[in-house]
Design an enzyme around this catalytic site. Structure first.
Site, PDB file in Angstrom:
ATOM      1  N   GLU A 108      42.791  37.736  45.378  1.00  0.00           N
ATOM      2  CA  GLU A 108      42.415  38.300  44.615  1.00  0.00           C
ATOM      3  C   GLU A 108      43.451  38.267  43.661  1.00  0.00           C
ATOM      4  O   GLU A 108      42.725  37.224  41.943  1.00  0.00           O
ATOM      5  CB  GLU A 108      42.429  40.512  44.242  1.00  0.00           C
ATOM      6  CG  GLU A 108      41.692  40.459  43.584  1.00  0.00           C
ATOM      7  CD  GLU A 108      42.111  42.134  42.825  1.00  0.00           C
ATOM      8  OE1 GLU A 108      41.503  42.679  43.795  1.00  0.00           O
ATOM      9  OE2 GLU A 108      42.731  42.662  42.196  1.00  0.00           O
ATOM     10  N   ARG A 162      35.405  42.345  41.660  1.00  0.00           N
ATOM     11  CA  ARG A 162      36.521  41.785  40.808  1.00  0.00           C
ATOM     12  C   ARG A 162      36.026  40.440  40.870  1.00  0.00           C
ATOM     13  O   ARG A 162      36.577  39.454  41.200  1.00  0.00           O
ATOM     14  CB  ARG A 162      37.411  41.506  41.564  1.00  0.00           C
ATOM     15  CG  ARG A 162      38.575  42.718  42.365  1.00  0.00           C
ATOM     16  CD  ARG A 162      39.203  43.410  41.148  1.00  0.00           C
ATOM     17  NE  ARG A 162      38.700  44.359  40.203  1.00  0.00           N
ATOM     18  CZ  ARG A 162      38.287  45.566  40.228  1.00  0.00           C
ATOM     19  NH1 ARG A 162      38.555  46.431  41.979  1.00  0.00           N
ATOM     20  NH2 ARG A 162      36.879  46.217  39.471  1.00  0.00           N
ATOM     21  N   CYS A 215      47.163  44.595  42.905  1.00  0.00           N
ATOM     22  CA  CYS A 215      46.693  43.916  44.275  1.00  0.00           C
ATOM     23  C   CYS A 215      46.550  42.784  44.472  1.00  0.00           C
ATOM     24  O   CYS A 215      45.857  41.966  44.005  1.00  0.00           O
ATOM     25  CB  CYS A 215      45.160  44.935  44.841  1.00  0.00           C
ATOM     26  SG  CYS A 215      45.145  46.674  44.847  1.00  0.00           S
TER      27      CYS A 215
END
Ligand code: FAD
Length: 319
Positions: free
Chosen positions: A308, A180, A228
Site C-alpha cells: 500500500e 485505498r 500499514c
C-alpha cells in the site's frame, strides 16, 4: 548535482525551487535521497504551467504530500518533485459558497489540523480521519481511512491539475472511492470540497478523541513507519483478510533486516528501529524486509501481499 532539465522549466514561474533537496526529512520514514529539484509552487497557475512543461519535456513529476505513505529510495528520485506547502495550498475555506455544510480544502492542507479544527467548530464528517497523518491531496489519492470510514465518504468534488496542466473539477457522481484507491485521473489534487454537518462541539471532540485512542491502542503510532505496509488481500471467497494477521500467523513479527523491523505491536507496520538505527536506516533495508515478508506469506499461505506504501525510485514510473 544532477540537473532536472533546463531551469527554464520553472525559472519564470511563481515557485521556489531547491536543487538536490534531500527528501528523507520530509517523510515519516525519514530515509531516502534527494529530488533532482523540489518545487514549491505558489499558485495553481504556476503549478499548471509546471505540470504541462514537465509533460512536454518528458521530465518525471511526482507529488509529495506529508510523506506518511512513502518510501523514497536511498539514491533519491529523478526529475521534479512538487510540494504544496505554500499558504495558497494549505488553506481551508469554511462556509464555502456560503454553506456551513461545505468546506473547500486545498491540496497541501494538513488533515490532522483539519480534523481538530472541525471538531472545535462543531462540524461532523471528517472525524474518521483522526490519527491518520496526511495532506488533503495524499488522503484523497490513497482514499485514506480505516474502521471508521475514509476521506471519500466526505468528498463532494475534487479539482485536479491533470498531466496536460488543465485544472478539472470532478463531481461526486463521477468519483469512485474504493479500498485505498480512487478513479481520479493522474495529476495533482489542487483542492476538494468536503461535506460536513453542524453538531455539538463537545460530541465532535469526543468522537475524534475516541477514534484517536482506538488507533493508538492498536497501532504503533510513534514508530518511524508509513502506517500499514501492505493492502489487505482479497481471498478466493471475495472477503478481505487482514495482512497484519497473516504476517503475525507466519511468525514474522520482530523480523529484522538491518534497522527495518516488523512491529511486535502490529504485523502490518514495518518500521525503522530508531534507537538501534542511530541514523543508519536505509530504504534498501526496508525493501529487503518487504520482500522477505512477501516471500514468507506467499510460501505459508499462498497469498501475494501487495504494498500500500508508495515506493519512489530513480528511473521508475512516477507514482
Ligand atoms: C503512523 C501512521 C498511521 C497511519 N494510519 C493510516 C490509516 O489508519 N489509514 C490509512 O489509510 N493510512 C494510514 N497511514 C498512511 C497515510 O497516513 C495515508 O496514506 C495518507 O493518505 C498519506 O498522505 P500524505 O499526504 O502523507 O501522502 P504521501 O505519503 O506524501 O503520498 C502518498 C501518495 O499520494 C500522492 N499525493 C500526495 N499529495 C498529492 C496531491 N496533492 N495530488 C495527487 N497525489 C498526491 C503521492 O504522490 C503518493 O503517490 C498511516 C501512516 C502513518 C505514518
Amino acid at each position: 548535482m544532477t540537473v532536472a532539465g533546463p531551469a527554464s522549466l520553472y525559472a519564470d514561474l511563481d515557485v521556489v525551487a531547491e536543487l538536490d533537496r534531500p527528501l528523507g526529512p520530509l517523510t515519516w520514514y525519514g530515509v531516502g535521497g534527494p529530488a533532482d529539484v523540489l518545487i514549491h509552487p505558489r499558485s495553481v497557475e504556476a503549478l499548471s504551467t509546471l505540470v504541462e512543461r514537465c509533460r512536454r519535456d518528458a521530465i518525471p513529476l511526482r507529488v509529495l504530500g506529508s510523506g506518511a505513505n512513502l518510501l523514497v529510495d536511498d539514491e533519491g528520485v529523478d526529475g521534479v518533485v512538487v510540494l504544496l506547502d505554500d499558504p495558497a495550498f494549505k488553506a481551508v475555506e469554511f462556509n464555502a459558497d456560503g454553506l456551513v455544510e461545505r468546506m473547500r480544502v486545498h491540496g497541501g492542507a494538513s488533515m490532522e489540523r483539519l480534523v481538530t479544527e472541525c471538531a472545535r467548530r462543531g462540524l461532523r464528517g471528517v472525524e474518521q480521519m483522526s490519527g491518520i497523518p496526511a495532506s488533503l491531496g495524499g488522503a484523497i489519492r490513497m482514499n485514506a481511512g480505516g474502521k471508521f470510514g475514509a476521506i471519500g465518504d466526505a468528498v463532494e468534488a475534487v479539482a485536479v491539475v491533470g498531466t496536460d496542466g488543465e485544472l478539472r473539477v470532478y463531481g461526486r457522481s463521477e468519483l469512485h472511492f474504493g479500498y485505498r484507491e480512487t478513479n481520479l485521473p493522474a495529476g495533482v489534487v489542487a483542492w476538494a470540497v468536503l461535506r460536513v454537518e453542524p453538531d455539538d462541539p463537545v460530541a465532535c471532540r469526543k468522537r475524534v478523541l475516541d477514534i484517536f485512542s482506538y488507533k493508538k491502542s492498536t497501532q504503533p503510532m510513534g514508530a518511524a513507519s508509513a502506517g500499514c505496509m501492505f493492502r489487505n488481500p482479497t481471498m478466493p471467497d471475495g472477503s478481505r483478510e487482514s495482512a497484519g494477521k497473516l504476517i503475525d500467523l507466519a511468525g514474522l513479527k520482530g523480523t529484522r533486516v538491518g534497522d527495518a523491523v516488523v512491529s511486535m505491536e502490529h504485523g502490518n507496520f514495518l518500521a525503522f528501529d530508531r534507537v538501534k538505527g542511530a541514523g543508519h536506516a536505509s530504504a534498501a533495508d526496508m525493501r529487503r524486509l518487504v520482500e522477505r515478508v512477501q516471500a514468507e506469506v506467499l510460501q505459508q499461505f499462498g497469498v501475494e501481499l501487495v504494498t500500500e506504501v508508495v515506493f519512489w525510485r530513480r528511473g521508475e514510473a512516477t507514482g
